[in-house]
Design an enzyme around this catalytic site. Sequence first.
Site, PDB file in Angstrom:
ATOM      1  N   HIS A  62      46.095 -25.613  15.199  1.00 37.93           N
ATOM      2  CA  HIS A  62      44.915 -24.881  14.750  1.00 37.93           C
ATOM      3  C   HIS A  62      44.545 -23.784  15.743  1.00 37.93           C
ATOM      4  O   HIS A  62      45.076 -23.741  16.852  1.00 37.93           O
ATOM      5  CB  HIS A  62      43.729 -25.819  14.495  1.00 37.93           C
ATOM      6  CG  HIS A  62      43.269 -26.582  15.693  1.00 37.93           C
ATOM      7  ND1 HIS A  62      43.910 -27.696  16.161  1.00 37.93           N
ATOM      8  CD2 HIS A  62      42.209 -26.382  16.513  1.00 37.93           C
ATOM      9  CE1 HIS A  62      43.275 -28.162  17.223  1.00 37.93           C
ATOM     10  NE2 HIS A  62      42.248 -27.377  17.468  1.00 37.93           N
ATOM     11  N   HIS A  64      41.284 -21.719  17.606  1.00 34.80           N
ATOM     12  CA  HIS A  64      39.867 -21.653  17.957  1.00 34.80           C
ATOM     13  C   HIS A  64      39.547 -20.213  18.341  1.00 34.80           C
ATOM     14  O   HIS A  64      40.235 -19.631  19.184  1.00 34.80           O
ATOM     15  CB  HIS A  64      39.557 -22.517  19.187  1.00 34.80           C
ATOM     16  CG  HIS A  64      39.413 -23.958  18.912  1.00 34.80           C
ATOM     17  ND1 HIS A  64      38.228 -24.520  18.504  1.00 34.80           N
ATOM     18  CD2 HIS A  64      40.299 -24.965  18.991  1.00 34.80           C
ATOM     19  CE1 HIS A  64      38.395 -25.816  18.345  1.00 34.80           C
ATOM     20  NE2 HIS A  64      39.652 -26.116  18.631  1.00 34.80           N
ATOM     21  N   TYR A 126      12.430 -11.329  24.205  1.00 35.41           N
ATOM     22  CA  TYR A 126      12.673 -10.229  23.275  1.00 35.41           C
ATOM     23  C   TYR A 126      11.404  -9.888  22.510  1.00 35.41           C
ATOM     24  O   TYR A 126      11.048  -8.721  22.359  1.00 35.41           O
ATOM     25  CB  TYR A 126      13.793 -10.584  22.290  1.00 35.41           C
ATOM     26  CG  TYR A 126      13.923  -9.546  21.205  1.00 35.41           C
ATOM     27  CD1 TYR A 126      13.383  -9.749  19.945  1.00 35.41           C
ATOM     28  CD2 TYR A 126      14.544  -8.332  21.457  1.00 35.41           C
ATOM     29  CE1 TYR A 126      13.467  -8.787  18.963  1.00 35.41           C
ATOM     30  CE2 TYR A 126      14.630  -7.362  20.474  1.00 35.41           C
ATOM     31  CZ  TYR A 126      14.091  -7.602  19.240  1.00 35.41           C
ATOM     32  OH  TYR A 126      14.174  -6.635  18.275  1.00 35.41           O
ATOM     33  N   GLN A 130       9.465  -6.379  22.727  1.00 36.61           N
ATOM     34  CA  GLN A 130       9.270  -5.597  21.513  1.00 36.61           C
ATOM     35  C   GLN A 130       7.798  -5.238  21.340  1.00 36.61           C
ATOM     36  O   GLN A 130       7.458  -4.115  20.980  1.00 36.61           O
ATOM     37  CB  GLN A 130       9.775  -6.385  20.291  1.00 36.61           C
ATOM     38  CG  GLN A 130       9.829  -5.577  19.033  1.00 36.61           C
ATOM     39  CD  GLN A 130      10.845  -4.452  19.115  1.00 36.61           C
ATOM     40  OE1 GLN A 130      11.922  -4.615  19.668  1.00 36.61           O
ATOM     41  NE2 GLN A 130      10.508  -3.309  18.578  1.00 36.61           N
TER      42      GLN A 130
END
Length: 152
Positions: A62, A64, A126, A130
């Site tokens: 597989h 990742h 944040y 803002q």
Amino acid sequence: MANQTNSLAHTKWMCKYHIVFTPKYRRKIIYNQYRASIQDIIRQLCRYKGVEILEGHMMPDHVHLFLSIPPKMSVSSFMGYLKGKSALMMFDKHANLKYKFGNRHFWAEGYYVSTVGLNEATIKKYIQDQEKHDIALDKLSVREYEDPFRGH
């Protein structure tokens, strides 16, 4: 770079995903002669779409990937593109794979995806930044705003 936000015209974003997908029937071909080809093709296709590979590992059965995908693109549309184009490119590059995989199905159906989120402190910072930015813009503006609901 893993915690850096990216920018579009009016958007700050950090959309990171952990994605796992497998070759058809989990055939352990990835560590054989095709491993380098698959890595190159995945890197090339990600670069075409502006997707950043933050981490990637090819396991025996597989793959990742830890990707940063822009918000203008859905994870499902990107994965359809990545698996579809990589299969076609592998069959073009290694013609003998057609006999092993037949019908041009290189990858198994589906994939696993998990979002990799931010922590609470980053989100709060944040929001605070803002709000400060909006207040600074309001102070620079000289126009008076009237309340549209008062009728004055």
